[in-house]
Scaffold this motif. Sequence first.
Motif, PDB file in Angstrom:
ATOM      1  N   ARG A   1      30.687 -33.362  37.300  1.00  0.00           N
ATOM      2  CA  ARG A   1      31.498 -33.316  36.077  1.00  0.00           C
ATOM      3  C   ARG A   1      32.550 -32.204  36.166  1.00  0.00           C
ATOM      4  O   ARG A   1      32.789 -31.459  35.215  1.00  0.00           O
ATOM      5  CB  ARG A   1      30.619 -33.118  34.837  1.00  0.00           C
ATOM      6  CG  ARG A   1      29.726 -31.890  34.887  1.00  0.00           C
ATOM      7  CD  ARG A   1      29.249 -31.491  33.488  1.00  0.00           C
ATOM      8  NE  ARG A   1      28.616 -30.188  33.503  1.00  0.00           N
ATOM      9  CZ  ARG A   1      29.272 -29.039  33.459  1.00  0.00           C
ATOM     10  NH1 ARG A   1      30.592 -29.019  33.410  1.00  0.00           N
ATOM     11  NH2 ARG A   1      28.626 -27.882  33.470  1.00  0.00           N
TER      12      ARG A   1
ATOM     13  N   VAL B   1      31.283 -28.826  39.984  1.00  0.00           N
ATOM     14  CA  VAL B   1      30.167 -28.611  39.066  1.00  0.00           C
ATOM     15  C   VAL B   1      29.431 -29.939  39.006  1.00  0.00           C
ATOM     16  O   VAL B   1      29.842 -30.836  38.268  1.00  0.00           O
ATOM     17  CB  VAL B   1      30.657 -28.220  37.656  1.00  0.00           C
ATOM     18  CG1 VAL B   1      29.465 -27.902  36.756  1.00  0.00           C
ATOM     19  CG2 VAL B   1      31.613 -27.045  37.710  1.00  0.00           C
TER      20      VAL B   1
ATOM     21  N   LEU C   1      35.494 -32.138  33.518  1.00  0.00           N
ATOM     22  CA  LEU C   1      35.109 -31.575  32.218  1.00  0.00           C
ATOM     23  C   LEU C   1      35.175 -30.057  32.279  1.00  0.00           C
ATOM     24  O   LEU C   1      35.686 -29.398  31.367  1.00  0.00           O
ATOM     25  CB  LEU C   1      33.694 -32.042  31.842  1.00  0.00           C
ATOM     26  CG  LEU C   1      33.086 -31.442  30.577  1.00  0.00           C
ATOM     27  CD1 LEU C   1      33.845 -31.856  29.337  1.00  0.00           C
ATOM     28  CD2 LEU C   1      31.613 -31.857  30.442  1.00  0.00           C
ATOM     29  N   GLU C   2      34.686 -29.488  33.375  1.00  0.00           N
ATOM     30  CA  GLU C   2      34.708 -28.032  33.523  1.00  0.00           C
ATOM     31  C   GLU C   2      36.148 -27.517  33.530  1.00  0.00           C
ATOM     32  O   GLU C   2      36.473 -26.501  32.903  1.00  0.00           O
ATOM     33  CB  GLU C   2      34.005 -27.639  34.832  1.00  0.00           C
ATOM     34  CG  GLU C   2      33.749 -26.151  34.982  1.00  0.00           C
ATOM     35  CD  GLU C   2      32.712 -25.622  34.004  1.00  0.00           C
ATOM     36  OE1 GLU C   2      31.983 -26.427  33.405  1.00  0.00           O
ATOM     37  OE2 GLU C   2      32.645 -24.388  33.827  1.00  0.00           O
TER      38      GLU C   2
ATOM     39  N   ARG D   1      27.490 -26.135  29.193  1.00  0.00           N
ATOM     40  CA  ARG D   1      28.859 -26.552  29.526  1.00  0.00           C
ATOM     41  C   ARG D   1      28.953 -28.058  29.801  1.00  0.00           C
ATOM     42  O   ARG D   1      30.043 -28.576  29.986  1.00  0.00           O
ATOM     43  CB  ARG D   1      29.411 -25.718  30.687  1.00  0.00           C
ATOM     44  CG  ARG D   1      29.637 -24.262  30.272  1.00  0.00           C
ATOM     45  CD  ARG D   1      30.316 -23.421  31.329  1.00  0.00           C
ATOM     46  NE  ARG D   1      31.702 -23.780  31.571  1.00  0.00           N
ATOM     47  CZ  ARG D   1      32.740 -23.326  30.873  1.00  0.00           C
ATOM     48  NH1 ARG D   1      32.550 -22.513  29.853  1.00  0.00           N
ATOM     49  NH2 ARG D   1      33.963 -23.698  31.187  1.00  0.00           N
ATOM     50  N   LYS D   2      27.809 -28.747  29.810  1.00  0.00           N
ATOM     51  CA  LYS D   2      27.826 -30.206  29.884  1.00  0.00           C
ATOM     52  C   LYS D   2      28.365 -30.821  28.594  1.00  0.00           C
ATOM     53  O   LYS D   2      28.691 -31.999  28.555  1.00  0.00           O
ATOM     54  CB  LYS D   2      26.397 -30.759  30.067  1.00  0.00           C
ATOM     55  CG  LYS D   2      25.834 -30.612  31.452  1.00  0.00           C
ATOM     56  CD  LYS D   2      24.622 -31.524  31.654  1.00  0.00           C
ATOM     57  CE  LYS D   2      23.526 -31.271  30.645  1.00  0.00           C
ATOM     58  NZ  LYS D   2      22.276 -32.003  30.923  1.00  0.00           N
ATOM     59  N   CYS D   3      28.426 -30.006  27.522  1.00  0.00           N
ATOM     60  CA  CYS D   3      28.806 -30.523  26.204  1.00  0.00           C
ATOM     61  C   CYS D   3      30.159 -31.221  26.265  1.00  0.00           C
ATOM     62  O   CYS D   3      31.130 -30.682  26.775  1.00  0.00           O
ATOM     63  CB  CYS D   3      28.867 -29.374  25.196  1.00  0.00           C
ATOM     64  SG  CYS D   3      29.582 -29.863  23.622  1.00  0.00           S
ATOM     65  N   ILE D   4      30.215 -32.457  25.743  1.00  0.00           N
ATOM     66  CA  ILE D   4      31.451 -33.243  25.773  1.00  0.00           C
ATOM     67  C   ILE D   4      32.188 -33.193  24.429  1.00  0.00           C
ATOM     68  O   ILE D   4      33.138 -33.938  24.210  1.00  0.00           O
ATOM     69  CB  ILE D   4      31.186 -34.712  26.188  1.00  0.00           C
ATOM     70  CG1 ILE D   4      30.163 -35.366  25.258  1.00  0.00           C
ATOM     71  CG2 ILE D   4      30.722 -34.779  27.645  1.00  0.00           C
ATOM     72  CD1 ILE D   4      29.945 -36.863  25.534  1.00  0.00           C
TER      73      ILE D   4
ATOM     74  N   VAL E   1      39.152 -35.268  32.067  1.00  0.00           N
ATOM     75  CA  VAL E   1      37.725 -35.080  31.764  1.00  0.00           C
ATOM     76  C   VAL E   1      36.849 -36.025  32.590  1.00  0.00           C
ATOM     77  O   VAL E   1      35.671 -35.795  32.797  1.00  0.00           O
ATOM     78  CB  VAL E   1      37.494 -35.268  30.245  1.00  0.00           C
ATOM     79  CG1 VAL E   1      37.367 -36.731  29.857  1.00  0.00           C
ATOM     80  CG2 VAL E   1      36.273 -34.512  29.776  1.00  0.00           C
TER      81      VAL E   1
ATOM     82  N   VAL F   1      32.312 -22.246  35.389  1.00  0.00           N
ATOM     83  CA  VAL F   1      31.055 -21.920  36.076  1.00  0.00           C
ATOM     84  C   VAL F   1      30.798 -22.987  37.145  1.00  0.00           C
ATOM     85  O   VAL F   1      30.214 -24.033  36.877  1.00  0.00           O
ATOM     86  CB  VAL F   1      29.885 -21.850  35.076  1.00  0.00           C
ATOM     87  CG1 VAL F   1      28.589 -21.484  35.788  1.00  0.00           C
ATOM     88  CG2 VAL F   1      30.176 -20.822  33.986  1.00  0.00           C
TER      89      VAL F   1
ATOM     90  N   VAL G   1      23.747 -21.631  32.117  1.00  0.00           N
ATOM     91  CA  VAL G   1      25.039 -21.750  31.452  1.00  0.00           C
ATOM     92  C   VAL G   1      25.565 -23.191  31.550  1.00  0.00           C
ATOM     93  O   VAL G   1      26.120 -23.738  30.600  1.00  0.00           O
ATOM     94  CB  VAL G   1      26.037 -20.764  32.091  1.00  0.00           C
ATOM     95  CG1 VAL G   1      27.393 -20.875  31.423  1.00  0.00           C
ATOM     96  CG2 VAL G   1      25.504 -19.337  32.007  1.00  0.00           C
ATOM     97  N   GLN G   2      25.366 -23.774  32.722  1.00  0.00           N
ATOM     98  CA  GLN G   2      25.920 -25.120  32.951  1.00  0.00           C
ATOM     99  C   GLN G   2      25.301 -26.160  32.030  1.00  0.00           C
ATOM    100  O   GLN G   2      25.949 -27.141  31.670  1.00  0.00           O
ATOM    101  CB  GLN G   2      25.728 -25.520  34.418  1.00  0.00           C
ATOM    102  CG  GLN G   2      26.700 -24.796  35.346  1.00  0.00           C
ATOM    103  CD  GLN G   2      26.460 -25.102  36.816  1.00  0.00           C
ATOM    104  OE1 GLN G   2      25.347 -25.425  37.213  1.00  0.00           O
ATOM    105  NE2 GLN G   2      27.505 -24.984  37.625  1.00  0.00           N
TER     106      GLN G   2
ATOM    107  N   ARG H   1      37.742 -28.020  29.912  1.00  0.00           N
ATOM    108  CA  ARG H   1      37.179 -27.137  28.898  1.00  0.00           C
ATOM    109  C   ARG H   1      37.599 -25.688  29.150  1.00  0.00           C
ATOM    110  O   ARG H   1      37.887 -24.935  28.220  1.00  0.00           O
ATOM    111  CB  ARG H   1      35.643 -27.267  28.868  1.00  0.00           C
ATOM    112  CG  ARG H   1      35.019 -26.754  27.609  1.00  0.00           C
ATOM    113  CD  ARG H   1      35.366 -27.581  26.362  1.00  0.00           C
ATOM    114  NE  ARG H   1      34.564 -28.776  26.255  1.00  0.00           N
ATOM    115  CZ  ARG H   1      35.072 -30.002  26.105  1.00  0.00           C
ATOM    116  NH1 ARG H   1      36.377 -30.181  26.025  1.00  0.00           N
ATOM    117  NH2 ARG H   1      34.290 -31.057  26.014  1.00  0.00           N
TER     118      ARG H   1
ATOM    119  N   GLY I   1      41.059 -31.794  24.880  1.00  0.00           N
ATOM    120  CA  GLY I   1      39.836 -31.824  25.674  1.00  0.00           C
ATOM    121  C   GLY I   1      39.349 -33.222  26.014  1.00  0.00           C
ATOM    122  O   GLY I   1      38.310 -33.386  26.641  1.00  0.00           O
ATOM    123  N   LYS I   2      40.084 -34.265  25.578  1.00  0.00           N
ATOM    124  CA  LYS I   2      39.643 -35.638  25.839  1.00  0.00           C
ATOM    125  C   LYS I   2      40.505 -36.336  26.885  1.00  0.00           C
ATOM    126  O   LYS I   2      40.277 -37.513  27.175  1.00  0.00           O
ATOM    127  CB  LYS I   2      39.699 -36.477  24.554  1.00  0.00           C
ATOM    128  CG  LYS I   2      39.032 -35.858  23.338  1.00  0.00           C
ATOM    129  CD  LYS I   2      37.556 -35.641  23.551  1.00  0.00           C
ATOM    130  CE  LYS I   2      36.873 -35.154  22.278  1.00  0.00           C
ATOM    131  NZ  LYS I   2      35.511 -34.684  22.568  1.00  0.00           N
TER     132      LYS I   2
END
Lengths: 260, 591
Positions: free
Chosen positions: B140, B137, B143-144, A155-158, B53, B112, A151-152, B147, B48-49
């Motif tokens: 990052r 995570v 970001l988690e 979820r790295k998608c920026i 992040v 996650v 899944v991760q 998002r 989201g930016k």
Amino acid sequence: MMMIVSDAHTNRVANFHVFRGNPDENGEHIGEVVNYEVPLKPGWVVLDAIHWIQANKQPDLAVRWNCKAAKCGSCSAEINGLPSLMCKTRLDHMPADKPIIVKPMKTFPLIKDLVTDVSWNYEVNKKIQPFTPANSNVDTWRYFQQDADRVQEFRKCIECFICQDTCHVLRHHSKFDKFFGPRFMIRLAQLEFHPLDVADRLKFIKEEAGIGFCNITKCCTDRCPEQIRITDNGIIPLKERVVDRFYDPITMLLNKIGLG
Amino acid sequence: MMSSTEHNYETKSYDVIVIGAGGAGLRAAIEASAQGASVALVTKSLLGKAHTVMAEGGMAAALGNLDAADGWVPHFKDSIRGGKYMNNWRMAQIHAEEAPERVKELELWGAVFDRTPDGRILQRAFGGHTYRRLAHVGDRTGLELIRTLQDKGIHSGIDVFMECTVTNLLEENGQVSGAFGYWRESGRFILFKGKSIVMASGGIGKAFEVTSNSWEYTGDGQAMAMAIGAELIDMEFLQFHPTGMVCPASVKGILVTEAVRGEGGKLTNALGERFMKNYDPERMELSTRDIVAKAIYAEVRDGRGSPNGGVFLDISHRGADYIKRKLPSMYHQFLELGDVDITKGPMEVGPTMHYTMGGIRVNPETQESPTVKGLFAAGECSGGMHGANRLGGNSLSDLIVFGRRAGLYAAEFAKQQTEMLPIDNEKVKGYAQALVEPFERKGTETPYPIHAELQHLMHTKVGIVREEKFLKEAIAELAVLRERAKKARVDGSRAYNPGWHLAHDLINMIDASEIVAKAALQREDSRGGHTRLDFNFSDDKVWRHRTSVASRATDGTLTVSYFDKPQMPKELVALFDKAEEKTAFETEGKF
């Protein structure tokens, strides 16, 4: 061990051909490429040069950016024809004798200069059923890193939307009303593969998200700055699930005779 | 086409207006909406930016998944010690108590996190934290967080106004009535009428030359809140993150996560010496950020720096597989932007302006300004939680703990208002005129060189170490820059015009910078994110008990004074022993 900065490009002046323009009433990109001579510094990325142009030549040059560290996905553009992050594209890795062409993402309507209207993506995301766990007692939840890994990766998608810009279904065929694009295929994959998610999105993936439109050319994967294996790890496994559900001959037969 | 000086505006009405869509703003908006309020979430960027992040290492919460002895008390004590006892004790307590619930809530909403071997949320060690405490995570985590909140927020009935800049808050008799600003895309004006406002607009890092902060960090919230009567506290305390990239110049200041040290990274100087043993032998690399940053500064100043003016940070002994799994962004960042493979050798790192400890003064329970009714603040733009130095990982948890509280109490406040306050149209016209005025100027200078000079000035004279002489010079030079900024010319149209945007943001940065310089000049003391070479010790008799407070006087001048900070109740004081207290300060003066 320590970094040696090459002097080869220190005193180089590069030619930048930067798109400047405004949209017509349909968001089409109307404008021209303007030439700027930019004195480069070691280690510069394309975004440094764009900022130099703003500060020294063209204060109203429109560009969208935030982190300048490849973490926010704001500064997507097309550099020498390739959808890329401006903050991650090193100038000393590019040919010294050719102009560097910087244009906005072609797939999306223009706002101004290098900035495009990516709001369609945000509308698409709203249509997707969010994470739906079986129970809300988080203290009892257990799942393992191997499950999280899968899944991760997604979820790295920026959300730079470079994959959307690259995807020919959107770029050349403008199927915005039929296909969600690679970014949302992996959003869906991420939800479907979450070990604790219990929602069933397969019919939605097939009919609303239009997964059948992807014909696995993997252009999106090639351009993903986060190196997410969009096609192999996201879209193909989703396609397999859709096929198992809707196109398996035995299931189809059982469905037909009312036993499915 | 609209003329660049047109004043027309559209009007929207909401119960709660949230300004800023990072972790705090999103969390506030989600909460206010859950309470039944109509909510506008207004952000300068795309959703989201926001700067959240870029947070990397994790969020601190005493879940106790690895170290069962952890709980709110150790987390509270670590935060207070790390903050050099300057924190608002009640905020630090609420933060430590509520962070675990807020982190679990993120998991419920789809985050996650990395897992423990038995399948729970994994936690990592970080500077100043007694126990392994940071849910994360890889590298990052921000970001988690963003998002997860974004995906929750878009299904919460919030109206999001993307790429919309708020420039002015409106008030009537000391109570908020709305907010005014412009769409970045078109440059058209927009007025939000509202019953309460949550400010969640982040810090002031873009006033500095070497910073990990993005362009958005221009002190908007601090300046706008002061303009309608709010106060700022603790503004002299700035966090220079010890590890930013130093080379090449184009990446100078980009953050290198503290998780590198959390995962076992070693700091060495040009002599190959692990110099932290000279500053904090017990905690070494896992000392707090203020101490590590000043240690690096001192090593470089004394000629023991790396070739590019930093020190070395090495994680390569953990092996390539481990590094790529736990620090993937760092691996790619150095490989692609710095030509360094961190699995094979050390990085060069040095301090970078990272975080504003001070900010808008708020009630610790409700996050409401004590001087402006209906104005709430959360996250980096608010002050008090972190004292003189923030612990790594306490920012992301701050955002969700106090973001939620701000949203909750802003919605409650809105419910108590029977109707919208009237808007003074003349005032709004004045704000509109002030915004278009740069297009009418005939000067030769654009805002860009003024910004560059401001950044250089703040970095050299109001930076990691300070002295009376330089602070006084800085205050005088800021006045000159302010006059130049007021004359800066803007070209082109109002459509997506970065020069125009900067012309306004620049004034906010100068306001915030002036407060920092004035507060720093008054504090004759060194602690945490404020170090005076001419007062190179912690003066615990006087300065430990005083908090700076800044406001805008009726004639427009920015003034700074001090008040006695609230005393911790006896039962909490009893948690600390005197020996522990002493060690919190013994490093000051070593620089």
